[in-house]
Write an enzyme that holds these catalytic residues in place. Structure first.
Site, PDB file in Angstrom:
ATOM      1  N   ASN A 350       2.777  -0.647  33.600  1.00 26.70           N
ATOM      2  CA  ASN A 350       2.746   0.794  33.840  1.00 26.70           C
ATOM      3  C   ASN A 350       3.208   1.546  32.602  1.00 26.70           C
ATOM      4  OD1 ASN A 350       4.251   3.437  35.165  1.00 26.70           O
ATOM      5  ND2 ASN A 350       2.385   2.829  36.230  1.00 26.70           N
ATOM      6  N   ARG A 395       3.958   5.734  32.976  1.00 21.03           N
ATOM      7  CA  ARG A 395       2.778   6.407  33.519  1.00 21.03           C
ATOM      8  C   ARG A 395       3.100   7.061  34.853  1.00 21.03           C
ATOM      9  NH1 ARG A 395      -2.009   6.516  36.454  1.00 21.03           N
ATOM     10  NH2 ARG A 395      -3.800   7.245  35.253  1.00 21.03           N
ATOM     11  N   CYS A 396       3.821   6.362  35.718  1.00 25.27           N
ATOM     12  CA  CYS A 396       4.192   6.929  37.018  1.00 25.27           C
ATOM     13  C   CYS A 396       4.968   8.233  36.859  1.00 25.27           C
ATOM     14  CB  CYS A 396       5.051   5.951  37.807  1.00 25.27           C
ATOM     15  SG  CYS A 396       4.176   4.562  38.545  1.00 25.27           S
ATOM     16  N   MET A 397       5.816   8.310  35.834  1.00 22.57           N
ATOM     17  CA  MET A 397       6.725   9.446  35.679  1.00 22.57           C
ATOM     18  C   MET A 397       6.110  10.607  34.910  1.00 22.57           C
ATOM     19  SD  MET A 397      10.439   7.659  35.033  1.00 22.57           S
ATOM     20  CE  MET A 397       9.938   6.872  33.479  1.00 22.57           C
TER      21      MET A 397
END
Length: 406
Positions: A350, A395-397
């Protein structure tokens, strides 16, 4: 071309939305963290410092960083936005007419900074200074929440996702996250950065119950050249994919959508936990999803508002065709099978690409980072001992708002 545009996963990243971990995470406890979709409680101050390092790394790469709390404060300064947010979140159906009236009055008198903190971070009954004749607060315990905290707002990727010339305001799968979308709806409608700008709202901006049409941004990869790759995970449904695809095609913003059915378990929560785009022809992939038997479909516009759905045998070949490539460079998670599983769990796959061949990822994933380096991918490492316990990486954040084509 509008500056509110995301043309790829790997073109130069220019503007991004983050949310620094603060009050919401202080409300996480061992007894409520699973209900709030966390596996553990985090050290909030340490997580904040790690997040600051992430934001600083982005700024050093020339990326403009917008922070959700700041955007909320600015949006609440618009009277219409403030009224809408209070009406939609403090409804008579949620609280009963007596308590809803009293609570709306209390919140409407707050300064915008404090109100933004409460809407994002939550409010317990023990923290509520007002009295109400309603039965509801009398039946609650002091540590029950009047307004539930939204710790998953840390993962700005999921709530909305920009796809070419527009944005999807995503109907979230889990109740613990569904209020998040209202905040982004208000920001994109009334904040000065977005108000009056020329962009499309594809999906999720109506006052509707979306039933099973769920989609989350962690499952959506804008791979470029008019193609979108979407994972059907435990959080994104075929109904959500088809609705988003239909609106992309309606507005002429995509030529095809490639949909992959993912394994339904925690470590594969979203597509970007097992696969990210790192360079024009390079992807990071967790070996579990290299299987050729993953169900894959290609959706294309057929005209007259209809779509053609074609079953495919190999999603990697579908990506090659969509991008006009003869071969993809696949980098799998590093280490032996034990180390690869551990590093995937800690978001080794990620990563956030800031420009072709340059990504941001957690420093703790040493085996995978070494493989990236040997493959010619530059990894800008950030600390993640606390942030990583939230089960989300760079990427999630992050929610890209402006990114170049490839």
């Amino acid at each position: 071309m509008s500056k509110l545009y995301v043309g790829s996963e790997v073109g130069q990243l220019r503007r991004v939305l983050l949310n620094r971990p603060e009050r919401a995470l202080t409300h996480l406890t061992p007894s409520n963290c699973h209900e709030l979709l966390f596996d553990d409680v985090l050290l909030v101050e340490a997580a904040g410092k790690e997040h600051d390092a992430f934001a600083d790394t982005l700024r050093q790469q020339g990326v403009e960083v917008l922070l959700l709390h700041d955007l909320m404060v600015d949006t609440l300064a618009v009277p219409e936005a403030k009224q809408w947010l209070l009406d939609v979140q403090i409804s008579d159906f949620r609280y009963g007419p007596i308590f809803a009236r009293d609570l709306r009055r209390y919140l409407s008198e707050m300064d915008n900074e404090h109100l933004a903190t409460i809407l994002l971070g939550g409010l317990a009954y023990s923290e509520l200074p007002i009295q109400s004749a309603s039965m509801l607060p009398r039946m609650k315990q002091p540590l029950d929440f009047v307004i539930e905290p939204l710790p998953n707002h840390l993962f700005t990727r999921d709530t909305s996702c920009w796809v070419y010339g527009g944005v999807s305001l995503n109907p979230m799968m889990k109740p613990a996250r569904q209020r998040e979308t209202n905040h982004l709806r208000a920001i994109y409608q009334w904040h000065p950065i977005f108000a009056g700008q020329d962009f499309i709202k594809y999906f999720g901006n109506e006052d509707l119950h979306y039933d099973n049409a769920n989609i989350e941004g962690g499952d959506v990869l804008v791979i470029g050249k008019g193609a979108v790759l979407i994972g059907m995970s435990e959080r994104t449904t075929p109904q959500g994919v088809e609705n988003l695809a239909a609106n992309l095609f309606k507005h002429g913003q995509a030529k095809e959508v490639i949909a992959i059915e993912l394994p339904k378990h925690r470590s594969c929560m979203h597509l970007d936990t097992v696969m990210t785009h790192m360079d024009v022809d390079t992807f990071s992939v967790y070996p579990e999803i290299m299987r050729k038997d993953l169900h894959t479909w290609r959706l294309t516009p057929k005209g007259n508002g209809e779509m053609q759905v074609e079953a495919l045998h190999n999603y990697l070949h579908a990506i090659e065709r969509a991008l006009g490539l003869n071969h993809l460079n696949i980098i799998t998670t590093g280490g032996d099978s034990y180390e690869a599983e551990r590093e995937q769990w800690n978001d080794a796959n990620n990563v956030l690409t800031v420009k072709p061949g340059v990504v941001i990822g957690y420093e703790r994933n040493v085996y995978t980072n070494e493989k990236y380096d040997k493959a010619g991918i530059e990894v800008l490492t950030i600390p993640g001992n606390e942030l990583g316990r939230g089960r989300g990486g760079a990427r999630c954040m992050s929610c890209p708002i402006e990114r170049d084509d490839i």
